[in-house]
Design an enzyme around this catalytic site. Structure first.
Site, PDB file in Angstrom:
ATOM      1  CG  ASP A  33      -2.030   0.988   1.159  1.00 43.20           C
ATOM      2  OD1 ASP A  33      -1.742   2.209   1.090  1.00 43.20           O
ATOM      3  OD2 ASP A  33      -3.195   0.567   1.170  1.00 43.20           O
ATOM      4  CG  ASN A  89     -12.474  -0.781   4.194  1.00 42.12           C
ATOM      5  OD1 ASN A  89     -12.764  -1.127   5.330  1.00 42.12           O
ATOM      6  ND2 ASN A  89     -11.315  -0.244   3.889  1.00 42.12           N
ATOM      7  CD  GLN A  96     -14.935  -0.679  -2.099  1.00 43.79           C
ATOM      8  OE1 GLN A  96     -16.008  -1.010  -1.606  1.00 43.79           O
ATOM      9  NE2 GLN A  96     -14.461  -1.213  -3.205  1.00 43.79           N
ATOM     10  CB  VAL A  98      -9.814   1.892  -4.974  1.00 46.05           C
ATOM     11  CG1 VAL A  98      -9.627   1.377  -6.397  1.00 46.05           C
ATOM     12  CG2 VAL A  98      -8.746   2.919  -4.632  1.00 46.05           C
ATOM     13  CG  HIS A 102      -9.012  -2.840  -2.152  1.00 42.94           C
ATOM     14  ND1 HIS A 102     -10.089  -2.175  -2.691  1.00 42.94           N
ATOM     15  CD2 HIS A 102      -8.596  -2.084  -1.106  1.00 42.94           C
ATOM     16  CE1 HIS A 102     -10.308  -1.060  -2.007  1.00 42.94           C
ATOM     17  NE2 HIS A 102      -9.423  -0.990  -1.032  1.00 42.94           N
ATOM     18  CB  ILE A 103      -8.013  -8.540   0.762  1.00 45.13           C
ATOM     19  CG1 ILE A 103      -9.252  -9.219   0.159  1.00 45.13           C
ATOM     20  CG2 ILE A 103      -7.757  -9.027   2.195  1.00 45.13           C
ATOM     21  CD1 ILE A 103      -9.112 -10.716  -0.015  1.00 45.13           C
ATOM     22  CG  HIS A 104      -6.892  -2.820   3.290  1.00 41.19           C
ATOM     23  ND1 HIS A 104      -6.129  -1.716   2.996  1.00 41.19           N
ATOM     24  CD2 HIS A 104      -8.124  -2.589   2.778  1.00 41.19           C
ATOM     25  CE1 HIS A 104      -6.870  -0.848   2.338  1.00 41.19           C
ATOM     26  NE2 HIS A 104      -8.084  -1.353   2.192  1.00 41.19           N
TER      27      HIS A 104
END
Length: 116
Positions: A33, A89, A96, A98, A102-104
């Site tokens: 990130d 998110n 969220q 974007v 996606h997974i953080h």
């Protein structure tokens, strides 16, 4: 399903925006990130443009499981044996920013609960 629009992640997948790639295969990409919230902060994204978790369809079952296995693999490689947090998110109220699923993966420090 939400309308699929061009995102920064689409450009990253096409290599139009450089990032520090940690993992890649035919289905997914993982990269650091650019605004890390922990010593380890990696995003895992599908190459298929799915706007958010609420837009996942039954046929995406294998893809979503694959993304979580990538998270597990990266966490192990990063030495996060004492724990890590996985965050998805879903929508603007959840933070969220974007519109591409996606997974953080966050780790390398003690996490607090509840998260913000």
């Amino acid at each position: 399903m939400s309308e699929i629009k061009e995102t920064v992640f689409s450009k990253i997948i096409r290599r139009e925006i450089p990032v520090d790639i940690i993992y890649e295969d035919d289905l997914a990409l993982a990269f650091k990130d650019i605004q890390p919230q922990a010593p380890v902060h990696i995003l895992v994204i599908p190459k298929k443009p799915i706007p958010k978790l609420a837009d996942v369809e039954p046929q995406d079952y294998t893809l979503v499981g694959h993304l979580l296995l990538i998270v597990r693999h990266i966490a192990k490689q990063a030495g996060l044996a004492s724990g890590y947090r996985v965050v998805i998110n879903n929508g603007s109220d959840a933070g969220q920013t974007v519109n591409h699923l996606h997974i953080h993966l966050l780790g390398g420090r003690q996490m607090k609960w509840p998260p913000g």
